[in-house]
Design a protein around this motif. Structure first.
Motif, PDB file in Angstrom:
ATOM      1  N   ILE A  79       4.519  -8.542   1.012  1.00  0.00           N
ATOM      2  CA  ILE A  79       5.874  -8.878   1.517  1.00  0.00           C
ATOM      3  C   ILE A  79       6.970  -9.067   0.144  1.00  0.00           C
ATOM      4  CG2 ILE A  79       7.332 -11.036   2.176  1.00  0.00           C
ATOM      5  CD1 ILE A  79       5.113 -11.681   4.332  1.00  0.00           C
ATOM      6  N   ASN A  80       6.309  -9.441  -0.859  1.00  0.00           N
ATOM      7  CA  ASN A  80       6.948  -9.518  -2.129  1.00  0.00           C
ATOM      8  C   ASN A  80       7.302  -8.003  -2.607  1.00  0.00           C
ATOM      9  OD1 ASN A  80       6.950 -12.220  -2.159  1.00  0.00           O
ATOM     10  ND2 ASN A  80       5.502 -12.526  -3.562  1.00  0.00           N
ATOM     11  N   ASN A  81       6.422  -6.988  -2.338  1.00  0.00           N
ATOM     12  CA  ASN A  81       6.474  -5.809  -2.866  1.00  0.00           C
ATOM     13  C   ASN A  81       7.638  -5.012  -1.891  1.00  0.00           C
ATOM     14  OD1 ASN A  81       5.553  -3.448  -4.223  1.00  0.00           O
ATOM     15  ND2 ASN A  81       4.658  -2.778  -2.231  1.00  0.00           N
ATOM     16  N   GLY A  82       8.185  -5.740  -0.900  1.00  0.00           N
ATOM     17  CA  GLY A  82       9.020  -5.014   0.049  1.00  0.00           C
ATOM     18  C   GLY A  82       8.461  -4.272   1.169  1.00  0.00           C
ATOM     19  N   THR A  83       6.947  -4.379   1.380  1.00  0.00           N
ATOM     20  CA  THR A  83       6.338  -3.784   2.487  1.00  0.00           C
ATOM     21  C   THR A  83       6.494  -4.520   3.594  1.00  0.00           C
ATOM     22  OG1 THR A  83       4.867  -3.236   0.461  1.00  0.00           O
ATOM     23  CG2 THR A  83       4.130  -2.771   2.928  1.00  0.00           C
ATOM     24  N   GLU A  84       6.786  -3.741   4.724  1.00  0.00           N
ATOM     25  CA  GLU A  84       6.777  -4.246   6.256  1.00  0.00           C
ATOM     26  C   GLU A  84       5.309  -4.515   6.581  1.00  0.00           C
ATOM     27  OE1 GLU A  84       9.221  -5.451   8.331  1.00  0.00           O
ATOM     28  OE2 GLU A  84      10.638  -4.799   6.626  1.00  0.00           O
ATOM     29  N   VAL A  85       5.155  -5.871   6.863  1.00  0.00           N
ATOM     30  CA  VAL A  85       3.637  -6.094   7.299  1.00  0.00           C
ATOM     31  C   VAL A  85       3.498  -6.263   8.847  1.00  0.00           C
ATOM     32  CG1 VAL A  85       1.719  -7.635   7.122  1.00  0.00           C
ATOM     33  CG2 VAL A  85       3.160  -6.987   5.010  1.00  0.00           C
ATOM     34  N   TYR A  86       2.581  -5.543   9.519  1.00  0.00           N
ATOM     35  CA  TYR A  86       2.191  -5.505  11.144  1.00  0.00           C
ATOM     36  C   TYR A  86       0.692  -5.953  10.850  1.00  0.00           C
ATOM     37  CZ  TYR A  86       6.470  -3.068  11.203  1.00  0.00           C
ATOM     38  OH  TYR A  86       7.770  -2.555  10.883  1.00  0.00           O
ATOM     39  N   PHE A  87       0.392  -6.753  12.120  1.00  0.00           N
ATOM     40  CA  PHE A  87      -1.280  -7.049  12.202  1.00  0.00           C
ATOM     41  C   PHE A  87      -1.484  -6.420  13.690  1.00  0.00           C
ATOM     42  CE2 PHE A  87      -1.723  -9.843   8.986  1.00  0.00           C
ATOM     43  CZ  PHE A  87      -0.485 -10.405   8.552  1.00  0.00           C
ATOM     44  N   TRP A  88      -2.628  -5.951  13.659  1.00  0.00           N
ATOM     45  CA  TRP A  88      -3.286  -5.237  14.643  1.00  0.00           C
ATOM     46  C   TRP A  88      -3.310  -6.520  15.728  1.00  0.00           C
ATOM     47  CZ3 TRP A  88      -4.645  -0.344  15.713  1.00  0.00           C
ATOM     48  CH2 TRP A  88      -5.356   0.070  16.666  1.00  0.00           C
ATOM     49  N   ASP A  89      -3.152  -6.107  16.842  1.00  0.00           N
ATOM     50  CA  ASP A  89      -3.226  -7.200  18.073  1.00  0.00           C
ATOM     51  C   ASP A  89      -4.640  -6.907  18.753  1.00  0.00           C
ATOM     52  OD1 ASP A  89      -3.454  -8.432  20.227  1.00  0.00           O
ATOM     53  OD2 ASP A  89      -1.533  -8.296  20.888  1.00  0.00           O
ATOM     54  N   ILE A  90      -5.877  -7.889  18.402  1.00  0.00           N
ATOM     55  CA  ILE A  90      -7.341  -7.303  18.790  1.00  0.00           C
ATOM     56  C   ILE A  90      -7.371  -7.605  20.282  1.00  0.00           C
ATOM     57  CG2 ILE A  90      -8.010  -7.777  16.790  1.00  0.00           C
ATOM     58  CD1 ILE A  90      -9.164 -10.469  17.656  1.00  0.00           C
ATOM     59  N   SER A  91      -6.363  -8.315  21.195  1.00  0.00           N
ATOM     60  CA  SER A  91      -6.369  -8.370  22.504  1.00  0.00           C
ATOM     61  C   SER A  91      -5.964  -7.313  23.177  1.00  0.00           C
ATOM     62  CB  SER A  91      -5.626  -9.682  23.034  1.00  0.00           C
ATOM     63  OG  SER A  91      -4.177  -9.403  22.598  1.00  0.00           O
ATOM     64  N   LYS A  92      -5.464  -6.231  22.462  1.00  0.00           N
ATOM     65  CA  LYS A  92      -5.058  -5.197  23.089  1.00  0.00           C
ATOM     66  C   LYS A  92      -5.611  -3.990  22.779  1.00  0.00           C
ATOM     67  CE  LYS A  92      -0.270  -6.715  23.616  1.00  0.00           C
ATOM     68  NZ  LYS A  92       1.220  -6.638  23.123  1.00  0.00           N
ATOM     69  N   PRO A  93      -5.471  -2.781  23.584  1.00  0.00           N
ATOM     70  CA  PRO A  93      -6.393  -1.466  23.409  1.00  0.00           C
ATOM     71  C   PRO A  93      -5.632  -0.897  22.412  1.00  0.00           C
ATOM     72  CG  PRO A  93      -5.853  -1.652  25.723  1.00  0.00           C
ATOM     73  CD  PRO A  93      -5.261  -2.790  25.071  1.00  0.00           C
ATOM     74  N   SER A 116       2.306   3.521   5.572  1.00  0.00           N
ATOM     75  CA  SER A 116       3.583   4.532   5.663  1.00  0.00           C
ATOM     76  C   SER A 116       3.800   4.376   3.992  1.00  0.00           C
ATOM     77  CB  SER A 116       4.367   4.256   6.250  1.00  0.00           C
ATOM     78  OG  SER A 116       5.618   4.968   6.314  1.00  0.00           O
ATOM     79  N   LYS A 117       3.997   5.684   3.552  1.00  0.00           N
ATOM     80  CA  LYS A 117       4.432   5.372   2.003  1.00  0.00           C
ATOM     81  C   LYS A 117       5.628   6.573   1.930  1.00  0.00           C
ATOM     82  CE  LYS A 117       0.402   4.489  -0.628  1.00  0.00           C
ATOM     83  NZ  LYS A 117      -0.317   5.043  -1.776  1.00  0.00           N
ATOM     84  N   LYS A 118       6.419   6.255   0.692  1.00  0.00           N
ATOM     85  CA  LYS A 118       7.535   7.449   0.475  1.00  0.00           C
ATOM     86  C   LYS A 118       7.713   7.312  -1.023  1.00  0.00           C
ATOM     87  CE  LYS A 118      12.281   8.806   1.355  1.00  0.00           C
ATOM     88  NZ  LYS A 118      13.205   8.540   2.272  1.00  0.00           N
ATOM     89  N   GLY A 119       7.422   8.353  -1.601  1.00  0.00           N
ATOM     90  CA  GLY A 119       7.718   8.331  -3.291  1.00  0.00           C
ATOM     91  C   GLY A 119       6.729   7.312  -4.016  1.00  0.00           C
ATOM     92  N   GLY A 120       5.318   7.236  -3.287  1.00  0.00           N
ATOM     93  CA  GLY A 120       4.513   6.307  -4.127  1.00  0.00           C
ATOM     94  C   GLY A 120       4.580   4.702  -3.821  1.00  0.00           C
ATOM     95  N   LYS A 121       5.765   4.695  -2.910  1.00  0.00           N
ATOM     96  CA  LYS A 121       6.260   3.140  -2.706  1.00  0.00           C
ATOM     97  C   LYS A 121       5.467   2.736  -1.117  1.00  0.00           C
ATOM     98  CE  LYS A 121       8.803  -0.587  -2.564  1.00  0.00           C
ATOM     99  NZ  LYS A 121       7.840  -1.694  -2.005  1.00  0.00           N
ATOM    100  N   LEU A 122       4.619   1.791  -0.992  1.00  0.00           N
ATOM    101  CA  LEU A 122       4.195   1.462   0.213  1.00  0.00           C
ATOM    102  C   LEU A 122       5.121   0.718   0.918  1.00  0.00           C
ATOM    103  CD1 LEU A 122       1.517   0.978   1.894  1.00  0.00           C
ATOM    104  CD2 LEU A 122       1.384  -1.006   0.961  1.00  0.00           C
ATOM    105  N   LEU A 123       5.488   1.382   1.984  1.00  0.00           N
ATOM    106  CA  LEU A 123       6.707   0.952   2.808  1.00  0.00           C
ATOM    107  C   LEU A 123       6.124  -0.086   4.175  1.00  0.00           C
ATOM    108  CD1 LEU A 123       8.917   4.166   3.286  1.00  0.00           C
ATOM    109  CD2 LEU A 123       9.193   2.386   1.777  1.00  0.00           C
ATOM    110  N   GLU A 124       5.240   0.380   4.921  1.00  0.00           N
ATOM    111  CA  GLU A 124       4.527  -0.114   5.755  1.00  0.00           C
ATOM    112  C   GLU A 124       3.315  -0.162   5.655  1.00  0.00           C
ATOM    113  OE1 GLU A 124       8.004   0.814   9.357  1.00  0.00           O
ATOM    114  OE2 GLU A 124       6.133   1.875   9.469  1.00  0.00           O
ATOM    115  N   VAL A 125       2.706  -1.212   6.447  1.00  0.00           N
ATOM    116  CA  VAL A 125       1.131  -1.600   6.593  1.00  0.00           C
ATOM    117  C   VAL A 125       0.794  -2.328   7.820  1.00  0.00           C
ATOM    118  CG1 VAL A 125       0.844  -3.523   5.180  1.00  0.00           C
ATOM    119  CG2 VAL A 125      -1.122  -2.051   5.378  1.00  0.00           C
TER     120      VAL A 125
END
Length: 134
Positions: free
Chosen positions: A113-127, A47-56
């Motif tokens: 994280i230092n870039n201010g980006t929210e980081v999430y991880f795919w839970d491989i145990s869930k569909p 997810s980006k806004k104005g060229g800034k990566l907000l979430e991944v």
């Protein structure tokens, strides 16, 4: 190609990708992110806004490769008496070499994280349907 021992991309026309040293321009399928334990991930959703990566949302590279690899006769012959992990590891390491050749930086989770980006991880145990961010 002698500088490309990559079974995922055996025939490569250079350049494949533009060099990238900007964390806000990471791309799924192409770029890898490394954690402090040596695991590699690829961006699955951004997810980006104005060229800034907000979430991944990151998915482990070996998991991603396991569910995007289709066996064709050449692959079956080359890895006929091998474990599936050997193929996946060869492809991951080949892709890392590709990133280095093309000048695409492998960022770390801490860089995100230092870039201010929210980081999430795919839970491989869930569909897939249960892997949406809340």
């Amino acid at each position: 190609m002698s500088d490309n021992p990559n079974p995922k991309f055996p025939n490569v026309t250079r350049p494949r990708w533009e060099p990238n040293d900007d964390i806000n321009n990471i791309q799924g399928i192409i770029d890898f992110i490394k954690d402090e334990y040596g695991n590699y991930y690829t961006p699955y959703q951004t997810s980006k806004k104005g060229g800034k990566l907000l979430e991944v949302t990151l998915v482990h590279v070996l998991y991603d490769e396991a569910f995007s690899t289709v066996f064709v006769d050449d692959t079956q012959q080359a890895y006929r008496f091998s474990h599936l992990g050997e193929l996946l590891l060869d492809r991951m390491n080949g892709h890392i070499k590709e990133l280095e050749i093309e000048g695409r930086r492998i960022f770390t989770v801490q860089d995100l994280i230092n870039n201010g980006t929210e980081v999430y991880f795919w839970d491989i145990s869930k569909p897939k349907t249960q892997n949406k961010r809340q």
